[in-house]
Write a protein that holds these residues in place. Structure first.
Motif, PDB file in Angstrom:
ATOM      1  N   ASP A 647       0.949  -1.296   0.076  1.00 22.75           N
ATOM      2  CA  ASP A 647      -0.050  -0.060   0.043  1.00 22.75           C
ATOM      3  C   ASP A 647       0.904   1.368   0.030  1.00 22.75           C
ATOM      4  OD1 ASP A 647      -2.461  -1.581   0.186  1.00 22.75           O
ATOM      5  OD2 ASP A 647      -2.652  -1.383   2.409  1.00 22.75           O
ATOM      6  N   GLN A 648       1.761   1.202   0.720  1.00 24.69           N
ATOM      7  CA  GLN A 648       2.716   2.294   0.818  1.00 24.69           C
ATOM      8  C   GLN A 648       3.550   2.657  -0.182  1.00 24.69           C
ATOM      9  OE1 GLN A 648       2.657   4.417   3.660  1.00 24.69           O
ATOM     10  NE2 GLN A 648       1.805   3.132   5.029  1.00 24.69           N
ATOM     11  N   GLU A 649       3.823   1.744  -0.957  1.00 18.59           N
ATOM     12  CA  GLU A 649       4.821   1.569  -2.201  1.00 18.59           C
ATOM     13  C   GLU A 649       4.087   1.388  -3.601  1.00 18.59           C
ATOM     14  OE1 GLU A 649       7.948   2.325  -2.049  1.00 18.59           O
ATOM     15  OE2 GLU A 649       8.471   2.250   0.002  1.00 18.59           O
ATOM     16  N   LEU A 650       2.764   1.643  -3.348  1.00 20.09           N
ATOM     17  CA  LEU A 650       1.965   1.599  -4.774  1.00 20.09           C
ATOM     18  C   LEU A 650       2.486   2.214  -5.846  1.00 20.09           C
ATOM     19  CD1 LEU A 650      -0.329   0.187  -6.248  1.00 20.09           C
ATOM     20  CD2 LEU A 650      -1.710   1.899  -5.328  1.00 20.09           C
ATOM     21  N   GLU A 651       2.562   3.738  -5.567  1.00 22.30           N
ATOM     22  CA  GLU A 651       3.210   4.467  -6.749  1.00 22.30           C
ATOM     23  C   GLU A 651       4.647   4.035  -7.031  1.00 22.30           C
ATOM     24  OE1 GLU A 651       3.258   9.475  -7.639  1.00 22.30           O
ATOM     25  OE2 GLU A 651       3.103   8.546  -5.477  1.00 22.30           O
ATOM     26  N   ASN A 652       5.412   3.711  -6.277  1.00 23.31           N
ATOM     27  CA  ASN A 652       6.654   3.342  -6.749  1.00 23.31           C
ATOM     28  C   ASN A 652       6.709   1.997  -7.502  1.00 23.31           C
ATOM     29  OD1 ASN A 652       8.782   5.436  -5.787  1.00 23.31           O
ATOM     30  ND2 ASN A 652       8.326   4.597  -3.470  1.00 23.31           N
ATOM     31  N   LEU A 653       5.743   1.112  -6.941  1.00 22.30           N
ATOM     32  CA  LEU A 653       5.798  -0.060  -7.979  1.00 22.30           C
ATOM     33  C   LEU A 653       5.235   0.056  -9.088  1.00 22.30           C
ATOM     34  CD1 LEU A 653       4.306  -2.489  -4.667  1.00 22.30           C
ATOM     35  CD2 LEU A 653       6.489  -2.488  -5.861  1.00 22.30           C
ATOM     36  N   VAL A 654       4.072   0.589  -9.372  1.00 24.65           N
ATOM     37  CA  VAL A 654       3.797   1.109 -10.647  1.00 24.65           C
ATOM     38  C   VAL A 654       4.774   1.666 -11.621  1.00 24.65           C
ATOM     39  CG1 VAL A 654       1.966   2.330 -12.168  1.00 24.65           C
ATOM     40  CG2 VAL A 654       1.094   1.197  -9.850  1.00 24.65           C
ATOM     41  N   GLY A 655       5.577   2.544 -10.926  1.00 27.91           N
ATOM     42  CA  GLY A 655       6.591   3.341 -11.478  1.00 27.91           C
ATOM     43  C   GLY A 655       7.814   2.504 -11.889  1.00 27.91           C
ATOM     44  N   VAL A 656       8.062   1.844 -10.937  1.00 30.47           N
ATOM     45  CA  VAL A 656       9.267   0.830 -11.240  1.00 30.47           C
ATOM     46  C   VAL A 656       9.123  -0.160 -12.395  1.00 30.47           C
ATOM     47  CG1 VAL A 656      10.228  -1.253 -10.329  1.00 30.47           C
ATOM     48  CG2 VAL A 656      10.401   0.903  -9.110  1.00 30.47           C
ATOM     49  N   VAL A 657       7.558  -0.644 -12.717  1.00 33.83           N
ATOM     50  CA  VAL A 657       7.514  -1.564 -13.659  1.00 33.83           C
ATOM     51  C   VAL A 657       7.671  -0.777 -15.029  1.00 33.83           C
ATOM     52  CG1 VAL A 657       5.623  -3.006 -14.945  1.00 33.83           C
ATOM     53  CG2 VAL A 657       5.878  -2.989 -12.349  1.00 33.83           C
ATOM     54  N   ARG A 685      -7.063  -2.374  -7.075  1.00 36.71           N
ATOM     55  CA  ARG A 685      -6.572  -1.278  -7.655  1.00 36.71           C
ATOM     56  C   ARG A 685      -6.558  -1.505  -9.193  1.00 36.71           C
ATOM     57  NH1 ARG A 685      -4.789   2.214  -3.410  1.00 36.71           N
ATOM     58  NH2 ARG A 685      -4.653   3.651  -5.026  1.00 36.71           N
ATOM     59  N   TRP A 686      -7.637  -1.403  -9.778  1.00 36.17           N
ATOM     60  CA  TRP A 686      -7.805  -1.894 -11.171  1.00 36.17           C
ATOM     61  C   TRP A 686      -7.071  -0.983 -12.193  1.00 36.17           C
ATOM     62  CZ3 TRP A 686      -8.580  -6.145  -9.623  1.00 36.17           C
ATOM     63  CH2 TRP A 686      -9.698  -6.686  -8.701  1.00 36.17           C
ATOM     64  N   PRO A 687      -7.332   0.452 -11.977  1.00 32.75           N
ATOM     65  CA  PRO A 687      -6.627   1.267 -12.764  1.00 32.75           C
ATOM     66  C   PRO A 687      -4.908   1.205 -12.745  1.00 32.75           C
ATOM     67  CG  PRO A 687      -8.185   2.472 -11.782  1.00 32.75           C
ATOM     68  CD  PRO A 687      -8.102   1.173 -11.089  1.00 32.75           C
ATOM     69  N   GLU A 688      -4.615   1.126 -11.516  1.00 38.07           N
ATOM     70  CA  GLU A 688      -2.933   0.646 -11.521  1.00 38.07           C
ATOM     71  C   GLU A 688      -2.444  -0.613 -12.022  1.00 38.07           C
ATOM     72  OE1 GLU A 688      -4.930   1.678  -9.174  1.00 38.07           O
ATOM     73  OE2 GLU A 688      -4.322   3.656  -8.088  1.00 38.07           O
ATOM     74  N   TRP A 689      -3.316  -1.523 -11.959  1.00 42.31           N
ATOM     75  CA  TRP A 689      -2.728  -2.832 -12.387  1.00 42.31           C
ATOM     76  C   TRP A 689      -3.079  -2.896 -13.998  1.00 42.31           C
ATOM     77  CZ3 TRP A 689      -5.839  -8.066 -11.571  1.00 42.31           C
ATOM     78  CH2 TRP A 689      -4.747  -9.292 -11.670  1.00 42.31           C
ATOM     79  N   LEU A 690      -3.864  -2.308 -14.392  1.00 43.06           N
ATOM     80  CA  LEU A 690      -3.912  -2.145 -16.043  1.00 43.06           C
ATOM     81  C   LEU A 690      -2.798  -1.599 -16.433  1.00 43.06           C
ATOM     82  CD1 LEU A 690      -7.607  -1.405 -16.960  1.00 43.06           C
ATOM     83  CD2 LEU A 690      -6.490  -3.151 -17.662  1.00 43.06           C
ATOM     84  N   SER A 691      -2.426  -0.457 -15.773  1.00 44.54           N
ATOM     85  CA  SER A 691      -1.129   0.344 -16.369  1.00 44.54           C
ATOM     86  C   SER A 691      -0.005  -0.618 -16.186  1.00 44.54           C
ATOM     87  CB  SER A 691      -0.847   1.529 -15.482  1.00 44.54           C
ATOM     88  OG  SER A 691       0.203   2.047 -15.511  1.00 44.54           O
ATOM     89  N   VAL A 692       0.109  -1.446 -14.991  1.00 46.94           N
ATOM     90  CA  VAL A 692       1.275  -2.262 -14.968  1.00 46.94           C
ATOM     91  C   VAL A 692       1.198  -3.397 -15.752  1.00 46.94           C
ATOM     92  CG1 VAL A 692       1.931  -4.147 -13.479  1.00 46.94           C
ATOM     93  CG2 VAL A 692       1.571  -1.752 -12.439  1.00 46.94           C
ATOM     94  N   VAL A 719      -8.615  -8.519 -14.662  1.00 46.81           N
ATOM     95  CA  VAL A 719      -9.004  -7.359 -14.467  1.00 46.81           C
ATOM     96  C   VAL A 719     -10.337  -6.920 -15.225  1.00 46.81           C
ATOM     97  CG1 VAL A 719      -8.339  -4.930 -14.738  1.00 46.81           C
ATOM     98  CG2 VAL A 719      -6.479  -6.452 -14.257  1.00 46.81           C
ATOM     99  N   HIS A 720     -10.449  -7.199 -16.448  1.00 47.72           N
ATOM    100  CA  HIS A 720     -11.489  -6.869 -17.218  1.00 47.72           C
ATOM    101  C   HIS A 720     -13.017  -7.547 -16.597  1.00 47.72           C
ATOM    102  CE1 HIS A 720      -8.500  -5.279 -20.174  1.00 47.72           C
ATOM    103  NE2 HIS A 720      -9.453  -4.322 -20.176  1.00 47.72           N
ATOM    104  N   LYS A 721     -12.721  -8.704 -16.202  1.00 52.66           N
ATOM    105  CA  LYS A 721     -13.849  -9.350 -15.623  1.00 52.66           C
ATOM    106  C   LYS A 721     -14.136  -8.651 -14.343  1.00 52.66           C
ATOM    107  CE  LYS A 721     -15.269 -13.322 -12.999  1.00 52.66           C
ATOM    108  NZ  LYS A 721     -14.776 -14.604 -12.136  1.00 52.66           N
TER     109      LYS A 721
END
Length: 941
Positions: A647-657, A685-692, A719-721
């Motif tokens: 949770d704390q690192e979500l923005e970094n995780l998406v950015g690191v991918v 967290r569907w929008p972030e997962w789609l980006s990843v 995700v789409h389901k």
């Protein structure tokens, strides 16, 4: 300490030192770092923080044994020792002395003397006599100075009252202890003369004169010489107005007034100005207030604004100096140079200034001892630069501004710290509005807020932006906001005007003042994609241990280039980040930049990989591509701590991918995307997962590996389901099965068939769903392995429930529970209990339904799954609706609250349900309506 059982003491020296420091800073939150500095003075051991924690715990226990409970409290950011008025003898002493001063001003001399005697009667020996901590010496000296000043005030009152015989013994002892204290010596001389001891008075004068010359190289002051001459001549005036010959302030028309021009258009900072009022409003010590913050944050403007507001409090003058601590063209001013300036402003001739810095500092303190003077020390670099300039008189006040924290001043001199951050959004917008008075741009308020945001609410950047707009009248505020938004904000701010890149220059001076290793950390931090970071991520960038990176992070914090905005998490504002990017490009070789980025990627990827089994047991098999294993891997004790880290690192995780994909580390990119599946399913967290997943799929395609593409397509189907796009989900599942077949991985083929079967059930194609599920379970690599087959058996149970084949559904779900227990898969156990509760509700068995729903709720709370908690509350409400409608309503309301927080469409269904709940005529009608509602929700969850 005074207790109900009489006086008591704290036995252990470390405990006494901590207690004394907290008492000296009573009712203030003291950070652990401040305590460490106070106790060890910069020479702390590596275990200092734990030693402080242990010592405070032991101190609390010791005080509880003395009946002093809850005196030391833990607060956000540190510790607080709470005292009421009158509970600390030093405070009582200070209040008495201040009251005596007020009485003296009203010419109530007898009452003033009585109050001073009461104050001095509180003293027992020397202050902090057995404390040897780093802070003790300066604190002891300050307390001792207050005591001597009170004795001098008492002598002055007694002499004015004609009680010279009464004060002679005490003055004699004090002068023997402090033979160079001019005011005390003058009082003794006057008392001796008025007691008929003219020869002794002249001898006392001669001793002082000799000591001043021999020990300090100073000539006696004019006031001393006047008194000595009057005694020698037996001047009758000595018997009439003795107080007029003591040391006095210079005439008001000669008082220095050195404050710079107040900042035009100053806006906001009401909270900080009020806090400055409180910090500077002390009576027993010379208040030293330390304004600290990042470059361009407005420290000088705030200090000068406050000083102008309160100049009437300091009728004897206001001294100001720019100490040039961070100056591009000039070296910092030496303390001696500033002392010469200040002494000259106070009337000391150039030849009379001592050549030794300590002697010059002593002379400054002497001159300020009876004056009310404000000293503003702007742009200080270090505590050593400031320390010689501090007065000893409580009537003076000092404002210090610095980019550094100057912790030594806080610990040793008791400076009160006021950290200064950027303006608020409203304050920044107001500053721009005032600075742009006269412009009539359409929608300028909205545009001004965009400009303020891009300027990181930093006053220097805001004023520079306003200057650029003022100089380019054809440029609208909206157009300028677009320039800042679409380009490099820092470059735009530096581009125009005659300020020669003022913002970048301010940052550069702080950056260049850092040690080389710390400068490197600062620029590498720009690789972090999120808004904040942890020390362990910083260590990964450098490839060092946590112990090695902490001092460098502390140096960045001291210089206000990063800030610890929450415990253990650090950040830098956008303009500093832009400057860090610039220094990364100019100062860090490309190969080293790439290496640091890969270390960061490997740290996050390895942490996610190792945390996966705590979230769910079905981790993607296969080796991970690790080039730089973390020096100190991050591991989690339980599921809750692993989820919290994600949770704390979500923005970094998406950015690191994204960073991984940008460097074409394709295998690493799609594997990291796959390893985040468990977290994203739990947290939805569907929008972030789609980006990843888009990055992961692109990397998988470029790697040319069908199994990699199959994993990404399957995850996109999931995700789409979940977001209700069933047709798109079906396409992704179909491609996933094709790719898994091509890769020859039958376990994957089975798993993706199981997912497609679940989708078919949601779409209402129950027979089609059963076919896909039976295909999945017929493949041994999947159907005979509990950690995989459990999901298929749950989907099978769901299909059989919808076909109303409840015994067969119960068998499938019981097998799923067994497999979930074997695989230690709590999440799948939640799904099984939810569906078993639904079977029981349809069969009218509320007791069994309640048992399964309660079990599901306990498990969901254990793993922190909000969606399963909501569905458990829903099922539990249905089970209780007949026998306990009030509790049932509470469960439905809690389920609705959680669904709303998740932005789930079942929240709207429950809105309608709760609104209609009281309209049902009887229990049968309620049960039928609830059954229809649950059937509807099963296709939404």
């Amino acid at each position: 300490m005074a207790t109900d059982d009489g006086p008591a003491s704290v036995a252990r020296p470390r405990h006494r030192a901590l207690l004394a420091y907290l008492l000296l800073h009573a009712n203030q939150v003291i950070a652990p770092g401040q305590l460490i500095e106070a106790i060890w003075g910069g020479a702390e051991p590596s275990s200092a923080r734990s030693q402080i924690h242990v010592a405070l715990s032991e101190l609390r226990r010791a005080m509880r044994k003395l009946g002093l409970d809850d005196v030391i409290a833990t607060r956000p950011g540190g510790y607080l020792l709470a005292l009421a008025n009158g509970e600390l003898d030093a405070d009582v002493f200070g209040h008495h002395v201040e009251a005596a001063r007020d009485l003296r001003k009203r010419n109530e001399l007898k009452e003033s003397a009585r109050t001073l005697r009461a104050a001095l009667g509180l003293w027992r020996g020397h202050a902090l006599a057995d404390i040897s901590a780093a802070y003790a010496s300066s604190a002891r000296q300050a307390l001792h100075e207050h005591r001597l000043s009170a004795y001098e005030s008492l002598a002055d009152a007694e002499l004015t009252l004609g009680h010279h015989d009464a004060v002679l013994p005490v003055l004699g002892e004090l002068v023997e202890e402090h033979p160079l204290r001019v005011r005390m010596v003058c009082h003794l001389m006057l008392a001796q003369y008025r007691a008929g001891m003219q020869a002794e008075a002249l001898l006392t004068a001669r001793r002082l004169r000799t000591r001043l010359v021999e020990e300090q190289g100073l000539d006696p002051s004019a006031q001393f010489l006047a008194l000595e001459k009057a005694i020698l001549n037996a001047d009758p005036a000595l018997d009439l107005t003795p107080g007029t010959l003591t040391i006095s302030a210079p005439p008001s028309d000669t008082a220095p007034a050195q404050l710079p021009l107040d900042t035009w258009g100053f806006t906001g900072r009401d909270r900080e100005l009020a806090e400055l009022d409180l910090l500077a409003d002390v009576r027993d010590t010379p208040p030293v207030v330390l304004l600290v913050g990042s470059p361009g944050v407005g420290k000088t403007a705030l200090a000068v604004r406050w000083a102008h507001r309160h100049r009437d409090r300091f009728p004897d003058g206001q001294l100001y100096v720019n100490m040039r601590g961070f100056d591009e063209d000039r070296i910092p001013l030496a303390p001696y140079d500033i002392l010469r300036r200040f002494l000259s402003s106070l009337g000391v001739g150039p030849d009379a200034v001592p050549e030794d810095v300590d002697e010059a500092a002593a002379l400054l303190r002497s001159l300020l001892s009876r004056r009310r003077v404000l000293i503003v020390l702007d742009n200080a670099r270090s505590a050593d630069q400031v320390r010689p300039l501090l007065p000893g008189s409580a009537d003076c006040a000092v404002l210090v501004t610095s980019r550094n924290r100057l912790r030594g001043l806080v610990a040793r001199e008791g400076a009160r710290l006021l950290p200064l951050g950027p303006l608020t959004e409203d304050e920044a917008s107001d500053l721009l509005r005032v600075a742009l008075t006269g412009r009539s741009d359409e929608d300028s308020d909205v545009a001004a807020r965009q400009v303020a945001l891009r300027c990181a609410y930093l006053p220097l950047a805001l004023r520079l932006a306003a200057a650029q707009l003022t100089g380019q009248r054809h440029l609208t505020v909206a157009d300028y906001a677009r320039q800042l938004t679409t380009g490099d904000t820092l470059a735009v701010l530096d581009e125009h005007g005659d300020l020669d890149g003022a913002v970048s220059t301010a940052f550069r001076l702080s950056y260049q003042a850092l040690p080389p290793a710390t400068r490197r950390l600062f620029r590498l931090l720009s690789l972090l994609p999120g808004q904040d970071f942890t020390p362990v991520a910083a260590a990964a960038l450098l490839g060092v241990t946590l112990a090695e990176v902490r001092p460098r992070l502390e140096e960045l914090c001291i210089g206000h280039l990063v800030s610890e905005h929450r415990p253990g998490r650090y950040t830098m504002h956008d303009l500093l980040r832009s400057y860090a990017v610039r220094t990364l490009e100019s100062d860090e070789p490309e190969a080293d930049r790439t290496m640091a980025a890969r270390r960061l990627v490997d740290f996050y990827a390895e942490t996610v990989f190792e945390a996966y089994p705590l979230l769910q047991p079905r981790r993607l098999p296969g080796d991970r591509e690790v080039i730089y294993p973390p020096r100190e891997p991050l591991r989690f004790a339980d599921r809750a701590s692993a989820l919290d880290w994600h949770d704390q690192e979500l923005e970094n995780l998406v950015g690191v991918v994204a960073l991984t994909g940008a460097h074409a580390w394709h295998r690493r990119a799609w594997q990291l995307a796959a390893d985040l599946l468990a977290y994203f399913i739990i947290r939805r967290r569907w929008p972030e997962w789609l980006s990843v997943l888009r990055t992961g799929l692109l990397s998988a395609e470029r790697s040319g590996r069908p199994e990699a593409m199959a994993h990404m397509e399957n995850a996109l189907g999931v995700v789409h389901k979940q977001i209700g796009k069933y047709a798109t989900a079906r396409e992704h599942y179909g491609r996933a099965i094709e790719l898994a077949t091509k890769a020859g991985d039958m376990r994957m083929v089975a798993a993706f068939n199981a997912n497609l079967g679940g989708l078919a059930i949601n779409e209402g194609d129950l027979e089609g769903g059963l076919r896909h599920l039976r295909t999945a379970l017929s493949i041994p690599e999947y159907g005979q392995v509990p950690q995989y087959a459990v999901a298929a058996y749950i989907n099978l149970g769901c299909a059989l429930i919808d076909l109303e084949r409840y015994p067969a559904a119960g068998d499938a779900l019981q097998r799923a529970l067994t497999f979930a227990d074997i695989a230690d898969d709590t999440q799948q156990a939640c799904y099984a209990h939810h569906n078993l509760a639904e079977i029981a509700l349809r069969q009218g068995d509320q007791v069994t339904a309640r048992r399964h729903a309660e079990r599901q709720l306990r498990l969901a709370e254990e793993i922190g799954d909000p969606l399963r908690r909501a569905s458990a509350h829903d099922s539990l409400a249905s089970a209780l609706a007949h026998e306990d409608p009030v509790t049932a309503r509470n469960h439905w309301q809690e389920a609705r609250r959680i669904y709303r927080e998740l932005d789930h469409q079942i929240g709207a269904v429950l809105d309608e349900w709760l609104a209609a709940l009281d309209t049902f005529g009887d229990a049968a009608e309620l049960a039928a309506a609830d059954d229809a509602r649950r059937r509807r929700c099963r296709h939404l969850i």
